[in-house]
Design an enzyme around this catalytic site. Structure first.
Site, PDB file in Angstrom:
ATOM      1  N   ASN A  27       0.783  -1.351   0.183  1.00 39.52           N
ATOM      2  CA  ASN A  27      -0.004  -0.056   0.043  1.00 39.52           C
ATOM      3  C   ASN A  27       0.930   1.284   0.342  1.00 39.52           C
ATOM      4  OD1 ASN A  27      -2.811  -1.053   0.472  1.00 39.52           O
ATOM      5  ND2 ASN A  27      -1.631  -2.103   1.861  1.00 39.52           N
ATOM      6  N   GLU A  28       1.111   1.786  -1.198  1.00 35.49           N
ATOM      7  CA  GLU A  28       2.169   2.981  -1.370  1.00 35.49           C
ATOM      8  C   GLU A  28       1.380   4.151  -1.025  1.00 35.49           C
ATOM      9  OE1 GLU A  28       5.078   2.224  -1.553  1.00 35.49           O
ATOM     10  OE2 GLU A  28       5.773   0.727  -2.959  1.00 35.49           O
ATOM     11  N   PRO A  29       2.062   5.088  -0.842  1.00 33.41           N
ATOM     12  CA  PRO A  29       1.738   6.714  -0.382  1.00 33.41           C
ATOM     13  C   PRO A  29       0.594   6.826  -1.385  1.00 33.41           C
ATOM     14  CG  PRO A  29       4.005   6.726  -0.405  1.00 33.41           C
ATOM     15  CD  PRO A  29       3.637   5.358  -0.611  1.00 33.41           C
TER      16      PRO A  29
ATOM     17  N   SER B  16      -2.658   5.502  -0.878  1.00 30.13           N
ATOM     18  CA  SER B  16      -3.670   4.370  -0.528  1.00 30.13           C
ATOM     19  C   SER B  16      -4.775   4.887   0.527  1.00 30.13           C
ATOM     20  CB  SER B  16      -2.807   3.525   0.262  1.00 30.13           C
ATOM     21  OG  SER B  16      -1.985   2.614  -0.922  1.00 30.13           O
TER      22      SER B  16
ATOM     23  N   THR C 111      10.249   2.041  -3.656  1.00 27.32           N
ATOM     24  CA  THR C 111      10.243   0.586  -3.630  1.00 27.32           C
ATOM     25  C   THR C 111      10.893  -0.142  -4.547  1.00 27.32           C
ATOM     26  OG1 THR C 111       7.991   1.291  -2.511  1.00 27.32           O
ATOM     27  CG2 THR C 111       8.486  -1.191  -3.263  1.00 27.32           C
TER      28      THR C 111
END
Ligand code: F6R
Length: 637
Positions: A169-171, A173, A188
């Site tokens: 869940n990347e920035p 999300s 990432t």
């Protein structure tokens, strides 16, 4: 069999957390912490099994949970812990990704856990990286529903990415997000690049459980190890809840604990500046740490700090102990001043009571341990040069062959030269053939690894000759833990420690220099350091070890904080240039090296910036102005 686990305390309802919004526990080492986390999981499995219930675990991959899995496997083998009542759901998988690809999380989980325990295969769930794009959305909904059908996750194990991601869940999300496909953040992908041998091979997408899925777990434990996580851990625990740092969504989960090692906790306010949070026991190290911090905060050298500066910044108790700012400032100034020396091997025939090293014996035997063939010149090239010039018997011991960091193109060049010199060389022909036909998943043949290792050997010899060392003082240890041909290395073994003991016993050094690099708990530098610590433990009863002092430099990525430095070796502009040239001999590591990390500067640029910065920090504290400084911390064994 039920033993103590980690005690959860609700955030906001106990002391120490004026700044903190997530319960966290700090351990000296990730090993010790992992054992306790594994214990908590085992206790849960047992409790559920006594009730004849299934235990539903959410699992993570990556470097953080490896030791937890090792401990669970140990408990299964040695303490009969059974996983028959366990159902697992993994957080994520790259997309697209084959199950049998060695980079897949499916493969990871089997290698580290599932292949070694008695879990029923039908109880294992890892998102399928091969679902067609048309079926992907439905597949994700089904994954989510399947978790719900078991009554949700009883326990979710997490790591944290430097972007603040949990799962993938990347920035950006959403707090309520469910299992879905997601585009990976650039940071990432950079972090995953070494495992994929280059960022271009890292998938751009993944399937991940959502923030909502994770937050529905009844219990969450997030693991954070190493200094590279310290910044994001602080933001997550102390910052405001925001989609920019998705892990902050855990702040209002009612049963989350962050389990940290001391490096990962080092940026938390209560660790970094404890005087702002509580009353402190003022050890000598803490005094210097606090005064350096105050000086940096106020933008003033030590000798200009006033009583008011101390009182305004939570340090009045320090003044009470030490008298006036005037006395304390001078004391701290002298302390830092005494770390500076142009004589890293000790200055002959001089009073050494205020010098970092002893003056006798005037000619010392020295071993510089270098994890890879180049860390010696990168991290301490200036000091290395001085030690040789000042007449000490210097030995360099390269701990690993470093073969994995030579590109195929570089190796091919050398194989072609070898072939041109000897047309009948079947070895060169095999290597050329292998390299030309090598595909992404292939591990280098033994011959190719040998060639890559030889390239790094000859580069190292060129550099050490340039610094005036005889070849017979250069030792290539080729520690076996490193020789897997892949990024993933073996654990440290007896064979590694024996080799380290041998060289120390043979040389009987007065000084040992080693890379005190704790940044990456699973990295090669840390294993090399552990091999030294183990060797020291075994040898310390020998008489000659009473005369041996160990100095730790830091690897290519970090530097000691100013207050930690116990020996600071200044460099003149000419010495900076000489060091640069020594680094240049490591040609296979120049220009777009394979393990660059997220810093696109070449090694020599990075280290020059770092050494210049250390000098500037000293100067800003009010000490003399040098072009550059190399820094060391003593290790007592
Ligand atoms: C892995 C996962 C990721 C990792 C994170 C930290 O399944 O979901 O969130 O936990 O990227 O990775 P490591 O532990 O390798 O630092």
């Amino acid at each position: 069999m039920i033993k103590e686990g980690i005690h959860f305390k609700e955030a906001g309802k106990f002391e120490e957390t004026r700044f903190e919004k997530i319960h966290n526990v700090i351990f000296n080492s990730s090993q010790e912490a992992s054992v306790l986390v594994a214990q908590e999981i085992a206790n849960l499995i047992l409790r559920k099994s006594e009730l004849n219930e299934l235990c539903v675990l959410g699992l993570a991959t990556g470097s953080s949970p490896i030791k937890v899995y090792e401990e669970l496997v140990r408990m299964h083998k040695e303490e009969d812990l059974s996983f028959k009542n366990v159902v697992t759901f993994n957080l994520d998988e790259y997309y697209p990704m084959d199950k049998d690809n060695i980079q897949s999380y499916f493969h990871f989980m089997h290698e580290h856990l599932f292949n070694h325990i008695d879990i029923l295969p039908e109880n294992i769930n890892v998102p399928d990286g091969k679902v067609s794009s048309e079926d992907l959305q439905q597949y994700c909904i089904d994954y989510e529903m399947k978790i719900k059908s078991y009554g949700g996750l009883d326990f979710q194990l997490l790591g944290i990415g430097r972007t603040g991601h949990i799962g993938f869940n990347e920035p950006g999300s959403h707090i309520n997000s469910g299992t879905r496909s997601i585009t990976l953040d650039h940071v990432t992908r950079i972090d995953a690049a070494p495992a994929f041998l280059g960022i271009e091979n890292v998938p751009r997408k993944a399937i991940t459980m959502g923030i909502g899925t994770i937050r529905n777990a009844k219990r969450i434990v997030l693991l954070g190890w190493g200094v590279s996580k310290a910044g994001i851990i602080r933001q997550t625990i102390e910052g405001e809840i925001s989609s920019h740092v998705p892990a902050t969504y855990l702040q209002d989960h009612n049963n989350t604990t962050f389990v940290l090692d001391s490096e990962a906790s080092s940026e938390l306010t209560r660790v970094k500046t404890p005087w702002l949070v509580k009353s402190c026991v003022w050890t000598e190290e803490l005094k210097l740490k606090a005064v350096v911090w105050l000086s940096e905060l106020m933008g003033k050298p030590f000798l200009k700090l006033t009583d008011k500066d101390y009182n305004d910044n939570g340090m009045s108790s320090l003044l009470t102990e030490e008298g006036t700012a005037y006395d304390l400032n001078i004391k701290m100034f002298n302390k830092m001043q005494h770390t500076i020396t142009g004589w890293p091997g000790g200055k002959p025939n001089s009073d050494d009571s205020h010098r970092p090293e002893r003056s006798t014996p005037t000619k010392k035997r020295v071993i510089i341990f270098s994890p890879h063939p180049d860390d010696d010149v990168i991290s301490m090239g200036g000091t290395f040069d001085r030690l040789v010039e000042q007449g000490h018997e210097v030995h360099v011991a390269y701990q690993t062959s470093g073969n994995i960091a030579v590109s195929n193109e570089e190796a091919l060049k050398f194989a072609e030269i070898s072939m041109a010199l000897n047309k009948n060389s079947s070895e060169a022909a095999n290597i050329i053939n292998f390299l030309k036909n090598k595909s992404e998943n292939d591990i280098d043949s033994i011959e190719v690894r040998k060639l890559k290792g030889l390239i790094r050997r000859s580069e190292s010899l060129a550099a050490t000759r340039y610094l005036g060392l005889k070849d017979s003082n250069v030792h290539f240890l080729d520690l076996p833990f490193y020789e897997t041909g892949t990024i993933k290395k073996n654990n440290l073994s007896e064979a590694d420690v024996d080799i380290m003991c041998d060289i120390i016993e043979t040389i009987k050094p007065h000084q040992i220099y080693a890379a005190g690099d704790l940044a990456d708990p699973h990295g090669t530098h840390k294993v090399c350091l552990d091999s030294l610590f183990e060797a020291l433990k075994r040898l310390k009863r020998n008489d000659y070890m009473n005369d041996c002092w160990v100095w730790l430099y830091r690897g290519a990525w970090h530097e000691w904080d100013s207050y930690q430095i116990e020996m600071a070796v200044p460099m003149s502009p000419d010495q900076v240039l000489k060091k640069r040239h020594a680094i240049f001999y490591h040609q296979s590591q120049k220009d777009g090296v394979m393990f660059q990390g997220d810093d696109s500067r070449e090694f020599w640029v990075r280290v020059e910036d770092r050494n210049r910065l250390t000098a500037k920090k000293y100067n800003d504290l009010g000490l003399a102005e040098y072009a550059a400084i190399e820094a060391f911390k003593r290790y007592y064994f």
